[in-house]
Design an enzyme around this catalytic site. Structure first.
Site, PDB file in Angstrom:
ATOM      1  N   ASP A   1      -2.559  -1.692   9.722  1.00 51.95           N
ATOM      2  CA  ASP A   1      -2.704  -1.772   8.276  1.00 51.95           C
ATOM      3  C   ASP A   1      -3.308  -3.083   7.782  1.00 51.95           C
ATOM      4  O   ASP A   1      -3.566  -3.234   6.588  1.00 51.95           O
ATOM      5  CB  ASP A   1      -1.333  -1.586   7.603  1.00 51.95           C
ATOM      6  CG  ASP A   1      -0.767  -0.182   7.791  1.00 51.95           C
ATOM      7  OD1 ASP A   1      -1.566   0.752   8.004  1.00 51.95           O
ATOM      8  OD2 ASP A   1       0.466  -0.035   7.726  1.00 51.95           O
TER       9      ASP A   1
ATOM     10  N   LYS B   1       0.836  -1.212   0.000  1.00 50.85           N
ATOM     11  CA  LYS B   1       0.000   0.000   0.000  1.00 50.85           C
ATOM     12  C   LYS B   1       0.861   1.248   0.000  1.00 50.85           C
ATOM     13  O   LYS B   1       2.039   1.243   0.388  1.00 50.85           O
ATOM     14  CB  LYS B   1      -0.944   0.006   1.209  1.00 50.85           C
ATOM     15  CG  LYS B   1      -0.272  -0.106   2.583  1.00 50.85           C
ATOM     16  CD  LYS B   1       0.269   1.199   3.138  1.00 50.85           C
ATOM     17  CE  LYS B   1       0.936   1.021   4.491  1.00 50.85           C
ATOM     18  NZ  LYS B   1       1.625   2.273   4.956  1.00 50.85           N
TER      19      LYS B   1
END
Length: 309
Positions: A145, A17
């Site tokens: 995350d 990401k």
């Protein structure tokens, strides 16, 4: 080193990401920070295979530096498998084989992607049949995350980043990544942020009590407008990361001189992400950065989260 994978193993792929926006609030009494972030999953992937075994074990390979990747109970994928087994009453074991491509300790959520992949793979292998909502609740217990690595695409994260909701995004965004040979510790970067704010309190004021994602970022993502997104990129961890690693500033300048719309430290760093106008421009930028002696990779987003292959 390549890993041999059984033909009947469950195979899951999970993306890295980029935080295209990250605003960090004050440090809390428990030492954590409230954040508001906009995530984008990009096309650099962790591959994970899960096969039946006695106990829960992991092996790791990949064409990146793996020295900092634990292969014991500290490994986030192992913790994910144990958590799922405990939550569902499963007594079976699993062997996890991970092929890593996301930079280790690079601010791109590679360990979180491994954990999300392990949840999806073990759910399939053990036939526990958990819903996405149930997997997301387990993911939130593993790290900030991990829920996004499960969800993928484009999303807004609040709380510690683990309260995730999908965000509308149109089109494709092309990025060039420049990883670093030396990783960075996320807690160290956050501590440097707190120290940075204390040093510059008179200039920058206090951190936002309730951080929020800039509406301009969400508008740019909805429009699929790379130029508009470039103007809105922000990462509160960038200044402390550059203070700890001043060599990264020169790389940011090189990327922006070489055609990037903007460059940003990815998460807590040290990976740098350069946004390009389109795919052709990204390929040109990668060539330019490679010519400058940097390791550069072209990726695009958004892409799906952890998925069975």
């Amino acid at each position: 080193m390549s890993l041999a994978t059984p033909s009947d193993a469950v195979h899951v792929r999970a993306p890295g990401k980029i935080n295209v926006f990250l605003e960090v609030g004050d440090v809390q009494d428990d030492g954590y920070h409230e954040v508001a972030t906009a995530y984008q999953a990009v096309s650099i992937y962790e591959e994970l295979w899960a096969s039946p075994a006695d106990g829960i074990t992991v092996a790791v390979s990949g064409a990146i530096d793996l020295d900092e990747v634990p292969t014991d109970d500290r490994n986030l994928a192992v913790r994910a498998a144990r958590l799922l087994a405990h939550a569902t009453g499963v007594r079976a074991g699993v062997h996890l084989e991970i092929r890593k491509a996301v930079p280790v300790a690079g601010g791109m959520g590679g360990g979180s992607a491994d954990a999300a992949a392990a949840l999806v793979a073990c759910d399939a292998l053990w036939e526990t049949g958990l819903s996405t909502a149930e997997l997301l609740r387990l993911a939130a217990r593993l790290g900030a995350d991990v829920p996004f690595a499960l969800l993928g695409g484009t999303a807004v994260g609040t709380g510690r980043g683990d309260e995730v909701s999908s965000a509308l995004a149109r089109g494709r965004f092309d990025w060039v990544l420049v990883p670093s040979d030396e990783g960075m510790s996320t807690p160290v970067v956050y501590r440097e942020l707190d120290a940075h704010r204390e040093r510059h309190l008179a200039d920058i004021g206090r951190a936002p009590r309730r951080p929020a994602v800039d509406p301009g970022v969400l508008h740019a993502l909805r429009q699929g407008d790379a130029g508009m997104l470039a103007a809105s990129l922000r990462n509160d961890l960038q200044a402390p990361a550059l203070h700890l690693r001043p060599d990264l500033a020169a790389v940011l300048e090189t990327g922006e001189r070489s055609g990037a719309l903007a460059g940003i430290v990815s998460g807590s760093g040290p990976t740098l992400a350069f946004l390009a106008p389109d795919e052709a421009a990204a390929l040109d930028l990668r060539v330019s950065l490679s010519g400058a002696g940097l390791h550069a990779m072209h990726v695009h987003g958004p892409v799906p989260g952890a998925r069975l292959i």
